[in-house]
Design an enzyme around this catalytic site. Structure first.
Site, PDB file in Angstrom:
ATOM      1  N   ARG A 206      12.938   1.551 -11.408  1.00 53.91           N
ATOM      2  CA  ARG A 206      13.419   1.952 -10.079  1.00 53.91           C
ATOM      3  C   ARG A 206      13.187   3.438  -9.843  1.00 53.91           C
ATOM      4  O   ARG A 206      12.891   3.858  -8.729  1.00 53.91           O
ATOM      5  CB  ARG A 206      14.918   1.651  -9.939  1.00 53.91           C
ATOM      6  N   PHE A 223      15.179  -9.220  -1.989  1.00 57.32           N
ATOM      7  CA  PHE A 223      15.944  -9.693  -3.143  1.00 57.32           C
ATOM      8  C   PHE A 223      16.684  -8.484  -3.743  1.00 57.32           C
ATOM      9  O   PHE A 223      16.540  -8.149  -4.915  1.00 57.32           O
ATOM     10  CB  PHE A 223      15.048 -10.322  -4.229  1.00 57.32           C
ATOM     11  N   ASP A 245      19.051 -10.085   0.914  1.00 53.10           N
ATOM     12  CA  ASP A 245      19.417 -10.965  -0.195  1.00 53.10           C
ATOM     13  C   ASP A 245      20.118 -12.180   0.406  1.00 53.10           C
ATOM     14  O   ASP A 245      20.688 -12.104   1.493  1.00 53.10           O
ATOM     15  CB  ASP A 245      20.341 -10.244  -1.185  1.00 53.10           C
ATOM     16  N   ASN A 273      17.371 -15.696   3.625  1.00 48.49           N
ATOM     17  CA  ASN A 273      16.394 -16.150   2.655  1.00 48.49           C
ATOM     18  C   ASN A 273      15.177 -15.234   2.802  1.00 48.49           C
ATOM     19  O   ASN A 273      14.696 -15.015   3.924  1.00 48.49           O
ATOM     20  CB  ASN A 273      16.048 -17.603   2.989  1.00 48.49           C
ATOM     21  N   ALA A 274      14.685 -14.705   1.698  1.00 48.04           N
ATOM     22  CA  ALA A 274      13.642 -13.669   1.768  1.00 48.04           C
ATOM     23  C   ALA A 274      12.377 -14.175   2.472  1.00 48.04           C
ATOM     24  O   ALA A 274      11.797 -13.458   3.299  1.00 48.04           O
ATOM     25  CB  ALA A 274      13.307 -13.182   0.357  1.00 48.04           C
ATOM     26  N   ASP A 291      11.464  -8.094  -5.669  1.00 48.32           N
ATOM     27  CA  ASP A 291      12.007  -8.290  -7.027  1.00 48.32           C
ATOM     28  C   ASP A 291      12.811  -9.600  -7.083  1.00 48.32           C
ATOM     29  O   ASP A 291      14.032  -9.595  -7.172  1.00 48.32           O
ATOM     30  CB  ASP A 291      12.905  -7.081  -7.369  1.00 48.32           C
ATOM     31  N   CYS A 331      10.027 -11.855 -13.181  1.00 47.90           N
ATOM     32  CA  CYS A 331      10.784 -11.923 -14.433  1.00 47.90           C
ATOM     33  C   CYS A 331      10.655 -13.309 -15.071  1.00 47.90           C
ATOM     34  O   CYS A 331      11.483 -13.703 -15.890  1.00 47.90           O
ATOM     35  CB  CYS A 331      12.247 -11.548 -14.201  1.00 47.90           C
TER      36      CYS A 331
HETATM   37  N1  SAH Z   1      16.317  -6.308  -7.137  1.00 49.09           N
HETATM   38  C1  SAH Z   1      17.596  -6.522  -7.789  1.00 49.09           C
HETATM   39  C2  SAH Z   1      17.604  -7.717  -8.690  1.00 49.09           C
HETATM   40  C3  SAH Z   1      17.212  -8.983  -7.984  1.00 49.09           C
HETATM   41  S1  SAH Z   1      17.737 -10.428  -8.769  1.00 49.09           S
HETATM   42  C4  SAH Z   1      18.008  -5.267  -8.562  1.00 49.09           C
HETATM   43  O1  SAH Z   1      17.204  -4.342  -8.709  1.00 49.09           O
HETATM   44  O2  SAH Z   1      19.148  -5.219  -9.017  1.00 49.09           O
HETATM   45  C5  SAH Z   1      17.284 -11.621  -7.586  1.00 49.09           C
HETATM   46  C6  SAH Z   1      18.136 -11.613  -6.322  1.00 49.09           C
HETATM   47  O3  SAH Z   1      17.550 -12.545  -5.428  1.00 49.09           O
HETATM   48  C7  SAH Z   1      19.580 -12.042  -6.493  1.00 49.09           C
HETATM   49  O4  SAH Z   1      20.406 -11.050  -5.968  1.00 49.09           O
HETATM   50  C8  SAH Z   1      19.720 -13.333  -5.682  1.00 49.09           C
HETATM   51  O5  SAH Z   1      20.956 -13.399  -4.986  1.00 49.09           O
HETATM   52  C9  SAH Z   1      18.581 -13.191  -4.706  1.00 49.09           C
HETATM   53  N2  SAH Z   1      17.971 -14.416  -4.189  1.00 49.09           N
HETATM   54  C10 SAH Z   1      17.707 -15.559  -4.856  1.00 49.09           C
HETATM   55  N3  SAH Z   1      17.016 -16.401  -4.053  1.00 49.09           N
HETATM   56  C11 SAH Z   1      16.850 -15.774  -2.871  1.00 49.09           C
HETATM   57  C12 SAH Z   1      16.198 -16.116  -1.647  1.00 49.09           C
HETATM   58  N4  SAH Z   1      15.578 -17.280  -1.520  1.00 49.09           N
HETATM   59  N5  SAH Z   1      16.203 -15.213  -0.643  1.00 49.09           N
HETATM   60  C13 SAH Z   1      16.820 -14.028  -0.785  1.00 49.09           C
HETATM   61  N6  SAH Z   1      17.435 -13.651  -1.914  1.00 49.09           N
HETATM   62  C14 SAH Z   1      17.459 -14.507  -2.950  1.00 49.09           C
END
Ligand code: SAH
Length: 387
Positions: A206, A223, A245, A273-274, A291, A331
């Site tokens: 980051r 996300f 998110d 939803n992303a 991410d 990941c």
């Molecule tokens: N970028 C974050 C970690 C992300 S973990 C950091 O740096 O801390 C993945 C994230 O995606 C989680 O917070 C989860 O709630 C979210 N997520 C899972 N599926 C999703 C979707 N379809 N749309 C949006 N967010 C989602």
């Protein structure tokens, strides 16, 4: 005593820590007691190491030590102390880091995260569960925490036939856990957050944003979870961060984190939803961070997961201004760095946006990769610029 079949020792002698159930000659797997300690021998009777066993897992045994020595309190104190020393050398000014990263720290199945005075433990195997008292004693002796919280709700435990649970194991949790990383403050919800509260594996990545975000830039943090990337982006000069998110609690913490750093006015959290968000929005950004959670949850889902990565990256590229920067992450354990790179290339072709790769990284150094065990490598991060 566990004796391996012929040749089954080769991978293990090269540094791998797992013994699969079909590699054991004697005893019969069903005779192994869950979590029990054994000497491991090769087919010729030569000692290889000390293991713990689990008859109900495909990984029937994992190596704890290459020395013929008891697995007792002193053993855990020694191993954990060494891991702590490595972290102190990496991060002399930090009190928040992953203390133990399982196999990467030669303590298979054990994860310990330190958030200032609070420790969060994940035990992922029966062998660690069986020794949890010793592990906790060692942690108290070495780190003198205010609290130890057990986050044994990882689905990986089910592969070991273990129950899921969360509970305070030692001391008292402070009302609120707030940690400081690179001069930025973050609230960590240890009992209720995802994983153990924070994704520490991205921390050293980051801070890369200071090279790629310029003053006045607009940033999309997709996300975003609790806003880690977005908050680093504001610190790097961004004046407008859109943070998306699907989790409401995550977004609430993200907003709290932005406020805590005095960035509330430059931070816009959106619950969506992303993929839907990218399809709907007509906005474009200077920098997009992608991410997501692991799209490939098992080896049989590689093809489908790859399509997911290509799709979301393609759509994100369509929302970047020219000269813009994409920070894209995966990941998924079952996708190697070249595989992820070719997914990005497909996304680039399909979106008609040519990319220059500026940086490629992995998990933060408190999540060390054991070179002999590719399974310990999982995080991939690429920074690319639209030509
Ligand atoms: N970028 C974050 C970690 C992300 S973990 C950091 O740096 O801390 C993945 C994230 O995606 C989680 O917070 C989860 O709630 C979210 N997520 C899972 N599926 C999703 C979707 N379809 N749309 C949006 N967010 C989602």
């Amino acid at each position: 005593m566990i004796v391996l079949k012929r040749h089954a020792d080769r991978r293990i002698r090269k540094g791998h820590l797992w013994v699969f159930s079909n590699e054991i000659a004697t005893p019969r797997i069903s005779e192994l007691e869950t979590g029990s300690i054994h000497e491991l021998q090769d087919a010729a009777g030569e000692f290889i190491g000390m293991v713990y066993a689990n008859p109900s897992s495909l990984i029937a045994a994992r190596i704890l030590s290459r020395k013929k020595a008891p697995i007792d309190r002193a053993f855990f104190v020694h191993q954990i102390e060494a891991a702590v020393e490595r972290r102190k050398r990496l991060f002399p000014d930090r009190d928040t880091y992953r203390v133990v990263f399982g196999e990467g720290d030669l303590l298979p199945g054990l994860v310990v995260d330190k958030y200032g005075p609070v420790l969060a433990i994940q035990s992922l195997t029966a062998g660690i569960d069986a020794h949890m008292d010793l592990v906790q004693d060692a942690l108290v002796e070495i780190l003198a925490p205010e609290a130890i919280y057990l986050r044994n709700d990882s689905p990986f435990r089910m592969l070991e036939g273990l129950p899921l649970e969360k509970r305070l194991a030692y001391g008292k949790l402070p009302e609120q856990v707030i940690v400081e990383l690179e001069g930025l403050k973050f609230v960590v919800d240890v009992p209720g957050g995802q994983k153990t509260g924070m994704y520490l594996d991205q921390e050293s990545n980051r801070s890369l944003l200071k090279h790629y975000v310029w003053p006045g830039a607009s940033v999309l943090d997709l996300f975003c979870y609790t806003g880690g990337w977005g908050i680093h982006a504001v610190a790097a000069g961004a004046t407008e961060v859109t943070a998306v998110d699907s989790s409401r609690p995550a977004l609430n913490t993200a907003q709290a984190n932005a406020d805590l750093n005095g960035f509330g006015d430059r931070f816009d959290p959106i619950k969506d939803n992303a993929l839907d968000f990218l399809k709907k929005t007509s906005q474009t950004w200077d920098v997009i961070v992608l991410d997501p959670p692991a799209f490939i949850k098992s080896r049989s889902l590689v093809k489908e997961g790859l399509k997911g990565y290509i799709d979301i990256n393609r759509r994100a590229l369509g929302k970047l201004q020219s000269g813009g920067i994409l920070v894209t992450c995966s990941c998924s354990h079952h996708l190697d760095p070249p595989g992820f790179e070719s997914a990005l290339l497909s996304a680039s072709r399909q979106s008609g946006r040519e990319l220059r790769l500026l940086d490629a990284r992995g998990q933060a150094p408190d999540h060390p990769v054991l070179l002999a065990m590719p399974e310990t490598r999982y995080l991939k991060v690429m920074v690319a610029q639209v030509v």
